[in-house]
Design a protein around this motif. Structure first.
Motif, mmCIF file in Angstrom:
data_model
loop_
_atom_site.group_PDB
_atom_site.id
_atom_site.type_symbol
_atom_site.label_atom_id
_atom_site.label_comp_id
_atom_site.label_asym_id
_atom_site.label_seq_id
_atom_site.Cartn_x
_atom_site.Cartn_y
_atom_site.Cartn_z
ATOM 1 N N MET A 237 0.840 -1.204 0.000
ATOM 2 C CA MET A 237 0.000 0.000 0.000
ATOM 3 C C MET A 237 0.878 1.258 0.000
ATOM 4 O O MET A 237 0.541 2.256 -0.642
ATOM 5 N N GLY A 238 1.985 1.204 0.697
ATOM 6 C CA GLY A 238 2.927 2.332 0.693
ATOM 7 C C GLY A 238 3.514 2.557 -0.693
ATOM 8 O O GLY A 238 3.742 3.699 -1.106
ATOM 9 N N ARG A 241 0.930 4.313 -2.733
ATOM 10 C CA ARG A 241 0.852 5.731 -2.324
ATOM 11 C C ARG A 241 2.017 6.520 -2.886
ATOM 12 O O ARG A 241 1.863 7.628 -3.387
ATOM 13 N N LEU A 244 1.499 7.120 -6.586
ATOM 14 C CA LEU A 244 0.468 8.129 -6.856
ATOM 15 C C LEU A 244 0.988 9.536 -6.574
ATOM 16 O O LEU A 244 0.713 10.474 -7.329
ATOM 17 N N MET A 245 1.765 9.656 -5.520
ATOM 18 C CA MET A 245 2.296 10.990 -5.193
ATOM 19 C C MET A 245 3.264 11.466 -6.275
ATOM 20 O O MET A 245 3.189 12.605 -6.722
ATOM 21 N N ALA A 277 -6.816 -0.736 -4.012
ATOM 22 C CA ALA A 277 -6.129 0.564 -3.928
ATOM 23 C C ALA A 277 -5.736 1.073 -5.315
ATOM 24 O O ALA A 277 -5.662 2.277 -5.544
ATOM 25 N N HIS A 281 -6.864 3.762 -11.365
ATOM 26 C CA HIS A 281 -5.629 4.490 -11.702
ATOM 27 C C HIS A 281 -4.969 3.787 -12.888
ATOM 28 O O HIS A 281 -4.339 2.746 -12.726
ATOM 29 N N THR A 353 9.382 6.564 4.315
ATOM 30 C CA THR A 353 7.948 6.824 4.115
ATOM 31 C C THR A 353 7.607 6.793 2.624
ATOM 32 O O THR A 353 8.491 6.950 1.779
ATOM 33 N N PRO A 354 6.320 6.681 2.316
ATOM 34 C CA PRO A 354 5.910 6.806 0.910
ATOM 35 C C PRO A 354 6.296 8.174 0.335
ATOM 36 O O PRO A 354 6.707 8.278 -0.819
ATOM 37 N N GLU A 355 6.232 9.211 1.183
ATOM 38 C CA GLU A 355 6.611 10.559 0.717
ATOM 39 C C GLU A 355 8.084 10.566 0.300
ATOM 40 O O GLU A 355 8.455 11.120 -0.738
#
Ligand code: UDP
Length: 416
Positions: A237-238, A241, A244-245, A277, A281, A353-355
């Protein structure tokens, strides 16, 4: 045949490496070695054994690889144990212990003659670990090979397993951080990949390009890839994410390709979570691969511009080694064995992190020269540290150390 096999490796690693292996193996000629794990397909342990066993045989050792089988209930318990040993609290009841021990007892009946006679028994991970307590007539050295991150285990499960592991003559961990206090020698041996397998060998360019049409991908858009089982520690899931970011700022397509291992009943559930998820997309592709899709994994890794391995926990992360070998920088979760392989800013980036992953994806896609330079370093780093020949050298040295501790003297020197 065996000479031929060694020559093929020699073409990649050079003659000195192979000579060294022969010198070590000379002292172990005809030694009876048994490897036991719980699956022949899926997951890193099976991958390594598929290469390690023929190589040991080629060097003159008498090696067998057996797997223990079991009902769904057994694999449910061992999956729980696996999660617990990597720090996840689980319910670990008397009934679970019974299921675990009973299955080992049943398998022991079949394996008994082999295990009693072996000079060296390598037991991989917790699933078959209990076998040692059932084999009082063993004459060889037993080694517990732990492939998982044991640095912060859920105590009740580790307490139980530790009482079993103490019976072994030695244990092997992939990194110093993973060790636990034990009353026997502990060896640090990181895993490895085999450059000759379908998973890692060079592929024709058209086969690499072929993945775009095969999986409905856009050949003109950068490809970001994670290959992993559908497992929560791989943080699928990360990954979605992060993709997508990054996509908000940079055109790219993300592929999460995975499969299930025969000993992992949780995979199906997580696969459906990931599908949900990704739904809606068009640039996110979730692929379920069959367990023998080695060439496909190879082609995807070679087709990728950037490879992710955003694990939250990882024993070693063979997928990281595989990608680095293919000269791809890897953005990896800052955990476990990924830290051994992803040298921050050199062979890839470590993220939390995903970020963080999204930021590094954008960086690597923007600076093509950096990406290629890091890829070159990545390939060299694997060549020096994480090929099967180095792994084998470590195993042979360990076996020699175990028998020389018995009063035997072993001299490893150049022979003509
Ligand atoms: N793998 C594969 N197909 C998949 C997912 C993984 O062939 O769908 C392979 C992957 O290429 C690697 C191994 O399985 O060789 C996974 O090893 P790793 O150490 O990365 O993770 P593990 O599954 O052992 O936790």
């Amino acid at each position: 045949m065996s000479q031929e096999l060694l020559e093929r490796y020699q073409q990649i690693v050079g003659p000195d490496v192979i000579d060294h292996l022969k010198q070590l193996a000379y002292h172990l000629k005809d030694a009876k070695v048994v490897h036991i794990n719980s699956t022949r397909y899926g997951g890193g342990v099976a991958e390594i054994l598929h290469s390690m066993v023929p190589l040991m045989q080629a060097l003159g050792l008498d090696v067998q690889w057996e797997t223990i089988s079991g009902e769904e209930a057994f694999f449910h318990v061992t999956k729980n144990m696996h999660n617990a040993l990597q720090g996840h609290p689980v319910e670990f009841t008397e009934a679970s212990i019974n299921t675990y021990e009973e299955n080992n007892r049943k398998e022991y009946e079949r394996l008994k003659p082999l295990l009693e006679e072996a000079d060296f028994v390598f037991i991989h991970d917790p699933q078959p670990a209990f076998l040692i307590t059932l084999c009082p007539e063993r004459k060889g050295k037993w080694v517990w090979r732990c492939h998982i991150d044991l640095s912060r285990p859920y105590r009740p499960v580790w307490r139980y397993l530790r009482n079993i592991v103490v019976h072994y003559n030695a244990s092997i961990f992939s990194m110093p951080d993973f060790t636990q206090p034990l009353p026997h020698p502990q060896y640090i041996i990181p895993p490895s990949i085999d450059p000759l397998t379908e998973k890692n060998m060079e592929l024709p360019e058209e086969e690499i390009k072929g993945v775009f049409s095969r999986f409905g991908l856009d050949p003109n858009k950068p490809l970001v890839l994670q290959i992993s089982r559908f497992d929560r520690f791989k943080d699928p899931m990360g990954v979605i994410r992060a993709g997508l970011m990054a996509m908000k700022f940079t055109p790219l397509q993300l592929v999460y390709a995975g499969g299930g291992a025969a000993d992992d009943p949780e995979g199906e559930l997580i696969y459906h979570e990931v599908l949900a998820a990704a739904k809606g997309h068009p640039d996110i592709h979730v692929l379920m691969l069959p367990p023998d899709a080695h060439r496909t994994v190879n082609a995807l890794q070679r087709a990728a511009d950037v490879v992710l391995q955003k694990s939250l926990r990882e024993g070693f992360g063979l997928t990281v080694t595989e990608a680095l070998w293919k000269a791809k920088p890897v953005i990896g979760g800052n955990t476990g064995g990924i830290r051994l392989q992803v040298v921050n800013h050199h062979t890839g980036f470590l993220v939390h992190t995903p970020e963080g992953a999204a930021l590094r994806i954008r960086y690597l896609l923007f600076y093509a020269d950096k990406r290629l330079e890091m890829g070159r370093k990545a390939h060299q780093f694997v060549k020096e540290n994480f090929l099967i020949t180095r792994h084998l050298r470590d195993y042979l040295s360990l076996m020699l150390a175990l028998i020389s501790g018995n009063g035997e003297r072993v001299e490893v020197e150049a022979r003509s």
